[in-house]
Scaffold this motif. Structure first.
Motif, short mmCIF file in Angstrom:
data_model
loop_
_atom_site.label_atom_id
_atom_site.label_comp_id
_atom_site.label_asym_id
_atom_site.label_seq_id
_atom_site.Cartn_x
_atom_site.Cartn_y
_atom_site.Cartn_z
N GLY A 38 10.22 4.72 -3.63
CA GLY A 38 10.74 3.36 -3.55
C GLY A 38 11.55 3.13 -5.06
O GLY A 38 12.53 2.49 -4.84
N ASP A 348 4.75 0.48 3.14
CA ASP A 348 4.05 -0.61 2.17
C ASP A 348 4.42 -0.12 0.66
O ASP A 348 5.03 -0.78 -0.17
CB ASP A 348 2.74 -0.95 2.20
CG ASP A 348 2.36 -2.09 1.14
OD1 ASP A 348 2.78 -3.19 1.79
OD2 ASP A 348 1.69 -1.88 0.12
N ALA A 351 8.01 0.24 -0.14
CA ALA A 351 8.57 -1.31 -0.44
C ALA A 351 8.32 -1.71 -1.76
O ALA A 351 9.36 -2.17 -2.45
CB ALA A 351 8.38 -2.19 0.59
N HIS A 354 10.48 -0.31 -4.52
CA HIS A 354 11.76 -0.69 -4.71
C HIS A 354 12.00 -2.19 -5.12
O HIS A 354 12.40 -2.57 -6.05
CB HIS A 354 12.25 -0.95 -2.89
CG HIS A 354 13.80 -0.80 -3.04
ND1 HIS A 354 14.63 -2.15 -3.20
CD2 HIS A 354 14.78 0.19 -2.69
CE1 HIS A 354 15.89 -1.87 -3.21
NE2 HIS A 354 16.17 -0.59 -2.89
N GLU A 355 10.75 -2.92 -4.80
CA GLU A 355 10.72 -4.43 -5.36
C GLU A 355 10.54 -4.48 -6.96
O GLU A 355 10.97 -5.10 -7.50
CB GLU A 355 9.55 -5.00 -4.55
CG GLU A 355 9.99 -5.43 -3.12
CD GLU A 355 8.86 -5.76 -2.25
OE1 GLU A 355 8.04 -6.04 -2.83
OE2 GLU A 355 9.05 -5.86 -1.15
#
Length: 392
Positions: A38, A348, A351, A354-355
């Motif tokens: 991510g 999860d 993500a 990435h966040e």
């Protein structure tokens, strides 16, 4: 303005000014490696071109896919890997937290222990206690031949060994205990990296068998150092920007039960090396800065002295900025989180990676100014909307 190395900043489409070398440094951590994927996807989306990837264990697998594919294929290949290894368990719709989520997490980890991971490893047909002594079956619980096939499917080895991206993966020699980096651009190591070198970096005992390479056997590099950060810093050679992706946080809560102890023990064991390396890096840069200031004060007749010239050469180093991404565990995750490969958890983790990049890079003006000014620092998002900086 601080002293600069002779390396110019690269021309790039990224809004962040990039120095001569941009590295992605990936820890080991099994199933948590989806977080690294991510992170890479978010950097790719921001047009930040990586030219050096270094990894240990699952970080080595992700690194090989990045180095062994052209930029436009890397995210798709990473997604193919993580969808494959998380394909053995159904993707249930689960609550974000609570006892049900924790129970699902532990059940998924138990399923991996019993049946293995698609495209990664599977249990030996003969348990170790019944296998002939000296065989791979006798010294491990799982067979990693599926990973050999997966790597060959997802990695272009010719591109990996002769392409523009430097790759460094670490492993430890079973017989000597010596740590080694297989590095496609290290003049002191002249071999070619193949699937066995990547597998060696992730051969964590006693679950996975050692990997034989040219008569020597290797285990997971995380047994000695779970991060290749020191290797990258030692060989940077100019101005650099490092994205360090850690899967085990150094800070955590006091354990309240045995599952917490198991989890916290892994955090401390696998994160301490990063903290030590970054602290040493900052201290060394401060010391080098003081030496350079002192040398500039020397009278002209001493500047050609051989000892002074040698000291100047030893202190010739570029500005390096380290951006630190750290996976933060959920309350429901236990010490089994590094081998819990369910689809829901994988998504999860991806993500979150990435966040994490979005959270740091939206405040990238601090990092950008350091790169422009030729200063060295480390950065991490220690809490939402707060980018913490440690200066050299």
């Amino acid at each position: 303005m601080a002293d600069r190395s002779p390396h110019p900043r690269r021309e790039t489409a990224s809004p962040l000014p990039l120095p001569d070398r941009v590295a992605l440094v990936l820890q080991g951590g099994g199933a948590l490696g989806a977080y690294q994927a991510g992170v890479y996807e978010a950097l790719h989306d921001r047009l930040i071109a990586i030219d050096w990837v270094a990894g240990i264990s699952i970080g080595a697998v992700n690194s090989a896919i990045i180095a062994g594919n052209p930029p436009e294929k890397r995210v798709a290949r990473l997604r193919q890997l993580w969808e494959m290894v998380s394909g053995g368990l159904p993707n249930f719709c689960l609550p974000p937290d609570g006892e049900i989520r924790e129970a699902a997490h532990l059940t998924a980890a138990a399923a991996v222990a019993a049946f293995g991971v698609p495209g990664f490893f599977r249990p030996h047909l003969i348990p170790p206690q019944f296998a002939p002594k000296g065989s791979m079956n006798a010294i491990s619980y799982y067979d990693t031949s599926p990973l050999f096939e997966t790597l060959n499917e997802l990695v272009d080895w010719e591109l990996l060994n002769h392409g523009p991206v430097r790759l460094s993966v670490g492993a430890v020699n079973v017989m000597t205990g010596n740590f080694i980096y297989f590095d496609n651009q290290d003049p002191h190591w002249r071999g070619k990296i193949g699937p066995k070198h990547i597998m060696a970096s992730g051969a964590l005992p006693p679950g996975l068998p050692p990997i034989e390479i040219e008569g020597d056997f290797y285990w997971d590099g995380g047994m000695v150092s779970n991060t290749p950060l020191a290797h990258v810093l030692d060989h940077m050679g100019g101005d650099g920007l490092l994205f360090q992706v850690d899967l085990f946080p150094a800070q955590g809560q006091m354990p309240r039960q045995m599952t917490d102890v198991w989890s916290r023990q892994k955090d401390i064991q696998y994160s301490s090396r990063t903290r030590q390396v970054t602290d040493n890096f900052l201290r060394r840069h401060r010391e080098h800065g003081l030496v350079r200031k002192l040398l500039r004060k020397l009278p002209a007749e001493l500047r050609d002295d051989p000892v002074v010239k040698e000291l100047q050469e030893l202190n010739h180093c570029g500005a390096v900025n380290i951006v630190h991404f750290i996976y933060r565990s959920h309350a429901w995750e236990s010490g089994a989180r590094d081998f819990e490969f369910s689809r829901a958890t994988m998504l999860d983790h991806w993500a979150q990676g990435h966040e994490a990049v979005e959270g740091v890079m939206c405040k990238g003006d601090l990092i950008a100014q350091n790169i422009i000014d030729g200063k060295s620092s480390t950065f991490d998002l220690d809490r939402p909307d707060h980018l913490k900086e440690k200066k050299a």
